[in-house]
Design an enzyme around this catalytic site. Sequence first.
Site, PDB file in Angstrom:
ATOM      1  N   ASP A 226       1.010  -1.046  -0.271  1.00  0.00           N
ATOM      2  CA  ASP A 226      -0.175  -0.102  -0.079  1.00  0.00           C
ATOM      3  C   ASP A 226       0.827   1.630  -0.144  1.00  0.00           C
ATOM      4  OD1 ASP A 226      -3.192  -0.861   1.353  1.00  0.00           O
ATOM      5  OD2 ASP A 226      -1.458  -2.150   1.804  1.00  0.00           O
TER       6      ASP A 226
ATOM      7  N   THR B 186      -7.060  -5.428   0.589  1.00  0.00           N
ATOM      8  CA  THR B 186      -5.933  -5.159   1.034  1.00  0.00           C
ATOM      9  C   THR B 186      -5.576  -6.523   2.796  1.00  0.00           C
ATOM     10  OG1 THR B 186      -4.493  -2.900   1.444  1.00  0.00           O
ATOM     11  CG2 THR B 186      -3.932  -4.384   3.164  1.00  0.00           C
TER      12      THR B 186
END
Length: 313
Positions: A56, A127
């Site tokens: 990320d 995620t």
Amino acid sequence: MSVLIMASSPTVLIRLVASAYSIAQKAGVIVRNVMAGGDLGIVEKTSSIDLQTKADRLVQMSICSSLAQKFPKLTIIGEEDLPAQEVDQELIEDGQWEEILKKPCPTQYSAIKEEDLVVWVDPLDGTKEYTEGLLDNVTVLIGIAYEGKAIAGVINQPYYNYQAGADAVLGRTIWGILGLGAFGFQLNEVPDGKHIITTTRSHSSKLVNDCISAMNPDNVLRVGGAGNKIIQLIEGKASAYVFASPGCKKWDTCAPEVILHAVGGKLTDIHGNTLQYHKEVKHMNSAGVLATLRNHDYYASRVPETVKKALVP
């Protein structure tokens, strides 16, 4: 009907999308490299299901820095709050996808200036699924908005084909511009009369499930990632994406909404309102999401009043 103009030199929007395509491809490589390296660097943000990984962080730095370097007047809003720091030159992608540079720009967007555009970035959508090895749920999302409306978007799927054997090409990039079309996938529809709903895998609630039950689906798919769910709609794996809950953010929906709208689909909140993407808008889609490739009204008309009352735009 939008008229297409072949410019002698590509417009700002076409150049931006061509850059975003190359940048999204690089993002896919970063996502795969972090996973292959084995240390995901997982940090809990607000809870055990709200995670951030090294992927990320690196992808957001790569996307935002690459865009800002080439288009300094853009407004760029990314999901992750990252400290200002020097970005490693290896993270910068300077390329532009030639195929896109050759495309005509829809006339209504031909005079757009850099400073008129807002870019919404989700460096890694899904995620939680990424950390659990559900790799086909993962996408990288770059959405482009003008006057509050999502008009162009790029979705990279880093692990597309990851179970298709050693000879398959890993990863793909889907892109679209309203008035031009959407590219990089094969459009398919769920057979007529079938109601297959795709919804959240890790953020379920009574409200979410009540709304789905009211639609009387033949089947319910529970998967991660908003980008992934919109891809299910355009590839005929699901007929509606129903999420009767706050939680989803503007960077989750901006790029996917464009791809869906470019092929005649519709994404709204649970009340049927279009979403706004200007730079001052609140980030949370607090009235949920309802998206379909076809028959939006069928699903919208079945949202229970109790659900609507609970979700205030």
